[in-house]
Design an enzyme around this catalytic site. Structure first.
Site, PDB file in Angstrom:
ATOM      1  N   CYS A 112     -74.428 -40.249 -72.585  1.00  0.00           N
ATOM      2  CA  CYS A 112     -73.120 -39.579 -72.421  1.00  0.00           C
ATOM      3  C   CYS A 112     -72.006 -40.546 -72.022  1.00  0.00           C
ATOM      4  O   CYS A 112     -70.829 -40.176 -72.057  1.00  0.00           O
ATOM      5  CB  CYS A 112     -73.226 -38.469 -71.397  1.00  0.00           C
ATOM      6  SG  CYS A 112     -74.525 -37.309 -71.804  1.00  0.00           S
ATOM      7  N   HIS A 256     -66.231 -36.399 -70.118  1.00  0.00           N
ATOM      8  CA  HIS A 256     -67.458 -35.926 -70.763  1.00  0.00           C
ATOM      9  C   HIS A 256     -67.739 -34.501 -70.272  1.00  0.00           C
ATOM     10  O   HIS A 256     -67.567 -34.193 -69.091  1.00  0.00           O
ATOM     11  CB  HIS A 256     -68.608 -36.860 -70.399  1.00  0.00           C
ATOM     12  CG  HIS A 256     -69.943 -36.298 -70.740  1.00  0.00           C
ATOM     13  ND1 HIS A 256     -70.235 -35.821 -71.990  1.00  0.00           N
ATOM     14  CD2 HIS A 256     -71.061 -36.108 -69.990  1.00  0.00           C
ATOM     15  CE1 HIS A 256     -71.477 -35.372 -71.999  1.00  0.00           C
ATOM     16  NE2 HIS A 256     -71.995 -35.529 -70.802  1.00  0.00           N
ATOM     17  N   ASN A 286     -72.613 -29.613 -74.336  1.00  0.00           N
ATOM     18  CA  ASN A 286     -72.652 -31.048 -74.026  1.00  0.00           C
ATOM     19  C   ASN A 286     -73.053 -31.794 -75.303  1.00  0.00           C
ATOM     20  O   ASN A 286     -74.186 -31.673 -75.755  1.00  0.00           O
ATOM     21  CB  ASN A 286     -73.669 -31.263 -72.902  1.00  0.00           C
ATOM     22  CG  ASN A 286     -73.862 -32.727 -72.536  1.00  0.00           C
ATOM     23  OD1 ASN A 286     -73.448 -33.622 -73.264  1.00  0.00           O
ATOM     24  ND2 ASN A 286     -74.510 -32.972 -71.417  1.00  0.00           N
TER      25      ASN A 286
HETATM   26  N1  ACO Z   1     -81.901 -19.775 -67.439  1.00  0.00           N
HETATM   27  C1  ACO Z   1     -82.307 -19.130 -66.348  1.00  0.00           C
HETATM   28  N2  ACO Z   1     -82.832 -19.769 -65.290  1.00  0.00           N
HETATM   29  C2  ACO Z   1     -82.933 -21.123 -65.358  1.00  0.00           C
HETATM   30  C3  ACO Z   1     -82.517 -21.852 -66.485  1.00  0.00           C
HETATM   31  C4  ACO Z   1     -81.993 -21.131 -67.564  1.00  0.00           C
HETATM   32  N3  ACO Z   1     -81.556 -21.724 -68.693  1.00  0.00           N
HETATM   33  N4  ACO Z   1     -82.740 -23.163 -66.264  1.00  0.00           N
HETATM   34  C5  ACO Z   1     -83.262 -23.272 -65.037  1.00  0.00           C
HETATM   35  N5  ACO Z   1     -83.394 -22.021 -64.493  1.00  0.00           N
HETATM   36  C6  ACO Z   1     -83.925 -21.649 -63.183  1.00  0.00           C
HETATM   37  C7  ACO Z   1     -84.876 -22.694 -62.627  1.00  0.00           C
HETATM   38  O1  ACO Z   1     -86.194 -22.455 -63.092  1.00  0.00           O
HETATM   39  C8  ACO Z   1     -84.744 -22.438 -61.151  1.00  0.00           C
HETATM   40  O2  ACO Z   1     -85.512 -21.325 -60.810  1.00  0.00           O
HETATM   41  P1  ACO Z   1     -86.340 -21.265 -59.409  1.00  0.00           P
HETATM   42  O3  ACO Z   1     -85.297 -21.343 -58.353  1.00  0.00           O
HETATM   43  O4  ACO Z   1     -87.059 -19.972 -59.499  1.00  0.00           O
HETATM   44  O5  ACO Z   1     -87.224 -22.476 -59.440  1.00  0.00           O
HETATM   45  C9  ACO Z   1     -83.277 -22.076 -60.971  1.00  0.00           C
HETATM   46  O6  ACO Z   1     -82.839 -21.628 -62.264  1.00  0.00           O
HETATM   47  C10 ACO Z   1     -82.416 -23.231 -60.521  1.00  0.00           C
HETATM   48  O7  ACO Z   1     -82.701 -24.378 -61.338  1.00  0.00           O
HETATM   49  P2  ACO Z   1     -81.901 -25.727 -61.181  1.00  0.00           P
HETATM   50  O8  ACO Z   1     -82.484 -26.740 -62.111  1.00  0.00           O
HETATM   51  O9  ACO Z   1     -81.842 -26.080 -59.731  1.00  0.00           O
HETATM   52  O10 ACO Z   1     -80.455 -25.248 -61.693  1.00  0.00           O
HETATM   53  P3  ACO Z   1     -79.086 -25.992 -61.584  1.00  0.00           P
HETATM   54  O11 ACO Z   1     -78.121 -25.178 -60.874  1.00  0.00           O
HETATM   55  O12 ACO Z   1     -79.266 -27.418 -61.132  1.00  0.00           O
HETATM   56  O13 ACO Z   1     -78.611 -26.036 -63.104  1.00  0.00           O
HETATM   57  C11 ACO Z   1     -78.437 -27.693 -64.841  1.00  0.00           C
HETATM   58  C12 ACO Z   1     -79.388 -26.749 -64.058  1.00  0.00           C
HETATM   59  C13 ACO Z   1     -77.434 -26.824 -65.541  1.00  0.00           C
HETATM   60  C14 ACO Z   1     -79.274 -28.457 -65.847  1.00  0.00           C
HETATM   61  C15 ACO Z   1     -77.727 -28.677 -63.863  1.00  0.00           C
HETATM   62  O14 ACO Z   1     -78.665 -29.275 -63.006  1.00  0.00           O
HETATM   63  C16 ACO Z   1     -76.957 -29.765 -64.551  1.00  0.00           C
HETATM   64  O15 ACO Z   1     -75.985 -29.533 -65.252  1.00  0.00           O
HETATM   65  N6  ACO Z   1     -77.329 -31.058 -64.318  1.00  0.00           N
HETATM   66  C17 ACO Z   1     -76.638 -32.206 -64.853  1.00  0.00           C
HETATM   67  C18 ACO Z   1     -76.944 -32.394 -66.313  1.00  0.00           C
HETATM   68  C19 ACO Z   1     -76.252 -33.650 -66.809  1.00  0.00           C
HETATM   69  O16 ACO Z   1     -75.129 -33.932 -66.465  1.00  0.00           O
HETATM   70  N7  ACO Z   1     -76.976 -34.461 -67.601  1.00  0.00           N
HETATM   71  C20 ACO Z   1     -76.428 -35.732 -67.970  1.00  0.00           C
HETATM   72  C21 ACO Z   1     -75.774 -35.715 -69.251  1.00  0.00           C
HETATM   73  S1  ACO Z   1     -76.856 -35.443 -70.592  1.00  0.00           S
HETATM   74  C22 ACO Z   1     -77.218 -36.950 -71.378  1.00  0.00           C
HETATM   75  O17 ACO Z   1     -77.061 -37.997 -70.866  1.00  0.00           O
HETATM   76  C23 ACO Z   1     -77.845 -36.886 -72.766  1.00  0.00           C
END
Ligand code: ACO
Length: 329
Positions: A112, A256, A286
Site C-alpha cells: 500500500c 491510502h 482498499n
Molecule cells: N464480519 C464480522 N465480524 C468480523 C469480521 C467480519 N468481516 N472480521 C472480523 N470479525 C470479528 C472477529 O472475528 C472478532 O470477533 P471476536 O471478538 O468474537 O473474536 C471481531 O470481529 C473483532 O475483530 P478485529 O480483527 O479485532 O476487528 P477490527 O476492529 O480490528 O477490524 C480490520 C478488522 C478491519 C481488518 C482492521 O483491523 C483493519 O483495518 N486493520 C488494518 C488493515 C490495514 O491497514 N492493512 C494494511 C494495508 S493492506 C496491504 O498492505 C495490502
C-alpha cells in the site's frame, strides 16, 4: 531539478461487489463492514482483465491528460504486489500495451506504500536528469489473491489502477507545480503480520498449500492498525518539513484508503480539517498501491483538486512499508 506531476489517470473494473454480496459468501454483514472500515462496495476485475490491462488503461489516461505522446516516455515504474506473472515485471507488459519505446520499465513491491515509493524513485530520476517523462502506476488485482473464505481480509480489498506522468519542473517560480517532499520507511519486523506465506520460492505451491490457502493473503489486522496511525502521522510531518510548509497550508489529504477509522485518526493527529480529507473507500475499498493515484485522479477530474493546490499523500502496508509525498499540482 524538481519534478512535477504533468497528468493523472485511473482505471476501475465495471463489476461492483457489495457488502451484501460478500455476506452471502462469509459470515459478515453490511453493517459490520461499514462500521469497522467505511467500505460499502468495491470493484472486482472479471476474468478478461489482467493487472497489466488496468495499469495500461490508467497510464493511457494519465498520458492523455498530460498531453504526452507514449513515444516520449523514458521510464515506467509499476507499483504492485499482484503482477501478471512472477517474471517478467508487469511494467514490461505495460510498455507494450501503451506503445512506449524501449525505455527502462520495472516493478516495485511496497504494497500500500507502493505509489509513494514509486513517486520517490521517479522524483530522483527526474532530479538527476535521468528521465524526463516518467509514467508511474499503482495497480492491484487483489481479488485473485484473497482467501474468499476469510472474512478478516476478503471484505477489505478491491481491484483498480491509478497513474501519474512525472516530468521536470519547467517553471521554478514560487507556487509552481512541484514534488515538494517525500519520505519513505520500512520496518521488516512486522513482515509476518501481512503476508502471502506460500507461492514464492520460500514455500512453493503444493496440494497442501492450496488446501490451507497459504498462497492467499494472511493478515493480523490489529497489528497493522496499531502502527498505521502513528507511522502515517509521522511520515506526513516529515514530508511537510521537507516541503517547508505547515499543515494549514495543505489543501487536500489524499491518503491510502485502508480503513476510514485509520484515516480519521491520522487527520485528527495532523490537525487537518475534515473537509480537506479526500475519501473513496466507501466505493472502491482498499486497492493497495492503486488507492492514492485513483483518489487523486478522481478529484482532479471532478475539479475538486485544482492546479496549484497542495496535496499531502501517504500510505502504509505490508512490509511494513510506509511513506508520504507532498506535491503542488
Ligand atoms: N464480519 C464480522 N465480524 C468480523 C469480521 C467480519 N468481516 N472480521 C472480523 N470479525 C470479528 C472477529 O472475528 C472478532 O470477533 P471476536 O471478538 O468474537 O473474536 C471481531 O470481529 C473483532 O475483530 P478485529 O480483527 O479485532 O476487528 P477490527 O476492529 O480490528 O477490524 C480490520 C478488522 C478491519 C481488518 C482492521 O483491523 C483493519 O483495518 N486493520 C488494518 C488493515 C490495514 O491497514 N492493512 C494494511 C494495508 S493492506 C496491504 O498492505 C495490502
Amino acid at each position: 531539478m524538481r519534478a512535477q506531476i504533468l497528468g493523472t489517470g485511473h482505471f476501475l473494473p465495471d463489476s461492483v461487489r457489495t457488502n451484501d454480496d460478500i455476506a452471502k459468501m462469509v459470515d459478515t454483514s453490511d453493517e459490520w463492514i461499514r462500521e469497522r472500515t467505511g467500505i460499502r462496495e468495491r470493484r472486482i476485475a472479471g476474468p478478461e482483465l489482467q493487472n497489466s490491462d488496468m495499469a495500461a488503461g490508467a497510464a493511457k489516461r494519465a498520458l492523455e491528460a498530460a498531453g504526452v505522446d507514449p513515444r516520449e516516455v523514458d521510464l515506467i515504474i509499476v507499483a504492485t504486489v499482484t503482477g501478471d506473472h512472477p517474471m517478467p515485471a508487469t511494467a514490461v507488459l505495460v510498455q507494450q500495451k501503451i506503445g512506449a519505446p524501449n525505455c527502462p520499465a520495472f516493478d516495485i513491491s511496497a504494497a500500500c506504500a507502493g505509489f509513494v515509493y514509486a513517486l520517490t524513485i521517479a522524483d530522483s530520476f527526474i532530479a538527476t536528469g535521468r528521465a524526463r517523462r516518467a509514467v508511474i502506476i499503482g495497480v492491484e488485482l487483489l481479488s485473485r489473491i484473497l482467501n474468499w473464505q476469510d472474512r478478516g481480509t476478503c471484505i477489505l480489498f478491491g481491484d483498480g489502477a491509478g497513474a501519474v506522468v512525472v516530468g521536470p519542473q519547467e517553471d521554478d517560480s514560487a507556487g509552481a507545480s512541484a514534488v515538494l517532499g517525500t519520505s519513505i520507511h520500512t520496518d521488516g519486523s512486522l513482515a509476518p503480520s501481512l503476508i502471502i506465506p506460500a507461492g514464492g520460492t520460500a514455500k512453493p505451491v503444493t496440494a497442501e498449500v492450496l488446501a490451507l490457502a497459504e498462497n492467499k493473503v494472511f493478515m493480523r489486522g490489529q497489528d497493522i492498525f496499531k502502527v498505521a496511525v502513528k507511522n502515517l502521522t509521522s511520515t506526513c510531518k516529515q514530508a511537510l518539513e521537507k516541503g517547508g510548509i505547515t499543515i494549514d497550508q495543505v489543501d487536500w489529504l489524499c491518503s491510502h484508503q485502508a480503513n476510514l477509522r485509520i484515516l480519521d485518526q491520522v487527520a485528527s493527529r495532523l490537525g487537518i480539517a475534515p473537509d480537506k480529507v479526500l475519501t473513496n473507500i466507501e466505493r472502491v475499498g482498499n486497492t493497495s498501491s492503486a488507492s492514492i493515484p485513483i483518489l487523486l485522479d478522481e478529484n482532479v477530474r471532478t475539479g475538486k483538486i485544482k492546479k496549484g493546490d497542495t496535496v499531502l499523500m501517504c500510505g502504509l502496508g505490508a512490509g511494513i512499508s510506509w511513506g508520504s509525498a507532498l506535491i503542488r499540482l
